[in-house]
Design an enzyme around this catalytic site. Sequence first.
Site, PDB file in Angstrom:
ATOM      1  N   SER A  29      -8.255   4.646   3.087  1.00 39.21           N
ATOM      2  CA  SER A  29      -9.255   4.308   4.421  1.00 39.21           C
ATOM      3  C   SER A  29      -8.514   4.820   5.682  1.00 39.21           C
ATOM      4  CB  SER A  29      -9.359   2.711   4.342  1.00 39.21           C
ATOM      5  OG  SER A  29      -9.912   2.427   5.762  1.00 39.21           O
ATOM      6  N   GLN A  30      -7.250   4.508   6.050  1.00 40.16           N
ATOM      7  CA  GLN A  30      -6.625   4.988   7.197  1.00 40.16           C
ATOM      8  C   GLN A  30      -6.300   6.324   6.989  1.00 40.16           C
ATOM      9  OE1 GLN A  30      -6.190   3.744  10.306  1.00 40.16           O
ATOM     10  NE2 GLN A  30      -7.415   1.761   9.919  1.00 40.16           N
ATOM     11  N   SER A  53      -3.245  12.047  -8.192  1.00 42.92           N
ATOM     12  CA  SER A  53      -4.035  11.306  -7.473  1.00 42.92           C
ATOM     13  C   SER A  53      -5.618  11.621  -7.430  1.00 42.92           C
ATOM     14  CB  SER A  53      -3.592  11.119  -5.934  1.00 42.92           C
ATOM     15  OG  SER A  53      -4.300  10.504  -5.091  1.00 42.92           O
ATOM     16  N   SER A  55      -7.255  11.216  -4.774  1.00 42.41           N
ATOM     17  CA  SER A  55      -7.771  11.438  -3.615  1.00 42.41           C
ATOM     18  C   SER A  55      -7.451  13.191  -3.520  1.00 42.41           C
ATOM     19  CB  SER A  55      -6.981  10.787  -2.595  1.00 42.41           C
ATOM     20  OG  SER A  55      -7.350   9.362  -2.913  1.00 42.41           O
ATOM     21  N   ASP A  85       1.592  -1.994   1.712  1.00 43.67           N
ATOM     22  CA  ASP A  85       2.910  -2.590   2.093  1.00 43.67           C
ATOM     23  C   ASP A  85       3.927  -2.517   0.991  1.00 43.67           C
ATOM     24  OD1 ASP A  85       2.427  -2.908   4.909  1.00 43.67           O
ATOM     25  OD2 ASP A  85       1.738  -5.033   4.673  1.00 43.67           O
ATOM     26  N   GLN A  88       5.402   0.679  -0.350  1.00 48.19           N
ATOM     27  CA  GLN A  88       6.022   1.664   0.429  1.00 48.19           C
ATOM     28  C   GLN A  88       7.481   2.040   0.270  1.00 48.19           C
ATOM     29  OE1 GLN A  88       5.302   1.039   4.610  1.00 48.19           O
ATOM     30  NE2 GLN A  88       3.256   1.134   4.619  1.00 48.19           N
ATOM     31  N   HIS A 110       1.895  -0.072  10.385  1.00 48.31           N
ATOM     32  CA  HIS A 110       2.074  -1.460  10.262  1.00 48.31           C
ATOM     33  C   HIS A 110       3.302  -2.055  10.286  1.00 48.31           C
ATOM     34  CE1 HIS A 110       1.638  -5.745   9.153  1.00 48.31           C
ATOM     35  NE2 HIS A 110       1.857  -5.787   8.197  1.00 48.31           N
ATOM     36  N   GLU A 197      -4.097 -12.981   9.653  1.00 46.92           N
ATOM     37  CA  GLU A 197      -4.363 -13.022   8.445  1.00 46.92           C
ATOM     38  C   GLU A 197      -4.364 -14.235   7.687  1.00 46.92           C
ATOM     39  OE1 GLU A 197      -3.361  -8.344   7.426  1.00 46.92           O
ATOM     40  OE2 GLU A 197      -2.126 -10.003   6.877  1.00 46.92           O
ATOM     41  N   GLU A 233     -24.156 -17.544   6.867  1.00 46.84           N
ATOM     42  CA  GLU A 233     -24.186 -17.314   8.211  1.00 46.84           C
ATOM     43  C   GLU A 233     -23.007 -17.294   8.999  1.00 46.84           C
ATOM     44  OE1 GLU A 233     -26.927 -20.669   9.622  1.00 46.84           O
ATOM     45  OE2 GLU A 233     -28.162 -20.547   8.098  1.00 46.84           O
TER      46      GLU A 233
END
Length: 332
Positions: A29-30, A53, A55, A85, A88, A110, A197, A233
């Site tokens: 995503s990032q 990978s 990706s 995290d 890494q 992060h 979080e 809702e």
Amino acid sequence: MTRARMYYDEDADLSVLDNKTIAIVGYGSQGHAHALNLKDSGIDVIVGLYEGSRSWARAENEGLAVYPTAEAAAKADLVMILLPDEVQREIYNRDIAPHLGTGKTLAFAHGFNIHFSQIVPSQEVDVLMVAPKGPGHLVRRVFTEGKGVPCLFAVEQDASGRARATAMAYARAIGGTRAGILETTFREEAETDLFGEQTVLCGGLTALIKAGFETLVEAGYQPELAYFECLHEVKLIVDLIVEGGLAKMRDSISNTAEFGDYTRGPRIVDERTKAEMKKILAEIQNGEFAKQWVLDSQANYASFKAMRRREAEHPIEEVGADLRKMMSWLRP
């Protein structure tokens, strides 16, 4: 209460990144947003991925040069780690650290692994953070529209004397300074992010939703109505809060709902709740949570997987799955 200073395009010198190669490690995503925004800003950017990978082809199809992570780290002047995290540390030690030296920069989005000493870079490299306050698809979309997503930036280690300028330039290159960036520290970002979080966004909200659902069902109400009132809702209310704060939400709901908000809300989230929040914050600050998470990851996520399975079996999930089939706007 001291307010943060915001920095904008005119405060960040993009030329700091001239003749620099940036390696984006990870293309989720990032990762894809950072890489493509940097590329569109005229920065020499490459992508580091493990061989095989899924990706890899995607990044190449989007015009990016892709290399195995170790090779990308060796080629780069700045390595931005955009991986989960918990993975890494291993990838840093194996593929990145051997290729860092004087004049190089290590970057994160992060503060977790640096602040909690899971990754300890050598003193000869700059260590900085640029953290967009939005998901990758939003970071990319608004950039292509000529706008940006606000970012946090921080410097943990400034071996070169240029780390702060580099962080601000990077933030500008991904669009952050179009909206505004604010300076923080790895400690402040890591601890506030985890606290938000755990007590509000994920842990607090899901516990509140489930407790409300269970209370209504146990009192004999139909589970479908309990789902609508306690989960479905939530988005309506959160959207109003995000758009204009608590004031806009309260201005948009009925007087009955607003009166109930003022008179009953504090009975749910009271001083006991706040006291527990302070305990949770202390567990974050003293490293207890980080230690617990790291140990569980080293044990093949035994506790994490068990909790995930248990939560997936909660009745609210079955009820919700059936009701969402009725909502055409939720289907692609």
